[in-house]
Design an enzyme around this catalytic site. Structure first.
Site, PDB file in Angstrom:
ATOM      1  N   ASP A  34      -2.732  -4.155  -7.747  1.00  0.00           N
ATOM      2  CA  ASP A  34      -2.088  -3.500  -6.615  1.00  0.00           C
ATOM      3  C   ASP A  34      -2.524  -2.038  -6.500  1.00  0.00           C
ATOM      4  O   ASP A  34      -2.345  -1.263  -7.446  1.00  0.00           O
ATOM      5  CB  ASP A  34      -0.565  -3.575  -6.786  1.00  0.00           C
ATOM      6  CG  ASP A  34       0.180  -3.164  -5.532  1.00  0.00           C
ATOM      7  OD1 ASP A  34      -0.410  -3.237  -4.440  1.00  0.00           O
ATOM      8  OD2 ASP A  34       1.348  -2.776  -5.642  1.00  0.00           O
ATOM      9  N   ASP A  35      -3.065  -1.664  -5.357  1.00  0.00           N
ATOM     10  CA  ASP A  35      -3.501  -0.287  -5.102  1.00  0.00           C
ATOM     11  C   ASP A  35      -4.639   0.142  -6.034  1.00  0.00           C
ATOM     12  O   ASP A  35      -4.761   1.313  -6.384  1.00  0.00           O
ATOM     13  CB  ASP A  35      -2.337   0.704  -5.226  1.00  0.00           C
ATOM     14  CG  ASP A  35      -1.454   0.690  -3.993  1.00  0.00           C
ATOM     15  OD1 ASP A  35      -1.709  -0.130  -3.095  1.00  0.00           O
ATOM     16  OD2 ASP A  35      -0.510   1.497  -3.919  1.00  0.00           O
ATOM     17  N   CYS A  74      -0.930  -2.894   0.912  1.00  0.00           N
ATOM     18  CA  CYS A  74      -0.908  -4.050   0.014  1.00  0.00           C
ATOM     19  C   CYS A  74      -0.553  -5.389   0.656  1.00  0.00           C
ATOM     20  O   CYS A  74      -1.280  -6.365   0.494  1.00  0.00           O
ATOM     21  CB  CYS A  74       0.038  -3.764  -1.139  1.00  0.00           C
ATOM     22  SG  CYS A  74       1.655  -3.173  -0.654  1.00  0.00           S
ATOM     23  N   HIS A 129       5.936  -9.354  -2.618  1.00  0.00           N
ATOM     24  CA  HIS A 129       5.982  -8.464  -1.449  1.00  0.00           C
ATOM     25  C   HIS A 129       5.642  -9.156  -0.136  1.00  0.00           C
ATOM     26  O   HIS A 129       5.010  -8.580   0.749  1.00  0.00           O
ATOM     27  CB  HIS A 129       5.068  -7.252  -1.650  1.00  0.00           C
ATOM     28  CG  HIS A 129       5.522  -6.067  -0.844  1.00  0.00           C
ATOM     29  ND1 HIS A 129       4.680  -5.016  -0.519  1.00  0.00           N
ATOM     30  CD2 HIS A 129       6.721  -5.767  -0.298  1.00  0.00           C
ATOM     31  CE1 HIS A 129       5.343  -4.127   0.202  1.00  0.00           C
ATOM     32  NE2 HIS A 129       6.588  -4.553   0.343  1.00  0.00           N
TER      33      HIS A 129
END
Length: 269
Positions: A34-35, A74, A129
């Site tokens: 993530d990121d 994301c 998410h």
């Protein structure tokens, strides 16, 4: 290529392979940090971050050097890679629209649902998410097992109150369970447990391993901070989170070799 196109091609190839006899169906591991920036790995030119396992893995496989996501945040990338469709069709075109949580449309068919119908065990660990409530949770979208935190990051409002990166609490198939250790280590350990159980039953599997790292807040075990002691503390933590992912990937690859699973497993990072 767009992220959605990569997802579509990947989904089509996996679905075709999944029609093979049970003993020949390939296992699939999809790793999704993530990121993590394109240049945040040594193999893509970062001069400081130490990622020897991912660097070696990339050199042995296929590297994408011209691949673009439909959005720089994301959730859209997650929705695209799981459905093979652009976020502007699947409904996840941003990460928190107007202060609300994002939801992958129920009309979308995700990869785990396709594989589950072909006899696969399917597991998601880490960051989801794409919706925290029914019918948007990972276990509602085709995953036979789900172990994840809420919201877009550990400790955010839709997550468990006062949750943390160390010794946190997570949702395991909808039930809150306590964990010991750093979140990324916990998620990889859960994935390994799932894979081991599938191997014992000789059942093909999809393991979608999606650590929340190196998303902020920036926390990492002390030994990784020490690796980058000359850096600003926040930068050292960010670098350390990536090196921690790298160590976990290295352990996962060794585990697959030791269990005799490497030759029949598709691994995508």
């Amino acid at each position: 290529l767009s992220c959605a196109l990569v997802g579509l091609v990947f989904s089509a190839q996996v679905a075709a392979a999944a029609d093979a006899p049970p003993a020949r169906k390939p296992n699939i591991i999809l790793l999704f940090a993530d990121d993590l920036g394109y240049g945040d790995l040594g193999v893509y030119g970062h001069p400081i971050i130490q990622t020897p396992n991912l660097d070696a893995f990339a050199r042995q496989g296929v590297r994408l050097t011209q691949c673009y996501a439909a959005s720089a945040v994301c959730s859209p990338s997650r929705s695209a890679i799981l459905t093979g469709r652009t976020p502007y069709r699947n409904g996840v075109f941003t990460w928190i629209p107007e202060g609300r949580e994002v939801h992958l449309r129920t009309s979308e068919i995700a990869l785990p649902k396709l594989l589950k119908a072909r006899g696969y065990a399917t597991c998601h660990v880490g960051k989801w998410h794409l919706g925290d409530n029914y019918p948007y949770r990972p276990q509602d979208r085709g995953f036979t097992e789900a172990y994840h935190h809420g919201a877009g990051g550990v400790g955010q409002t839709p997550d468990l109150w006062d949750n943390a990166y160390f010794d946190g609490q997570y949702f395991h198939n909808g039930r809150v369970v306590a964990a010991k250790g750093f979140c990324t280590d916990v998620f990889f350990a859960q994935a390994e447990r799932f894979i081991r159980e599938c191997a014992a039953k000789k059942q093909p599997f999809l393991a979608y391993i999606a650590p929340n790292a190196p998303h902020d807040p920036l926390h990492t075990p002390p030994r990784y901070l020490e690796m980058y002691a000359g850096q600003d503390k926040a930068i050292a933590a960010f670098y350390g989170m990536i090196s921690n992912i790298d160590d976990n990937v290295g352990r996962m690859l060794k585990f697959l070799e030791d269990e005799g699973l490497m030759e029949n497993t598709i691994i995508v990072y």
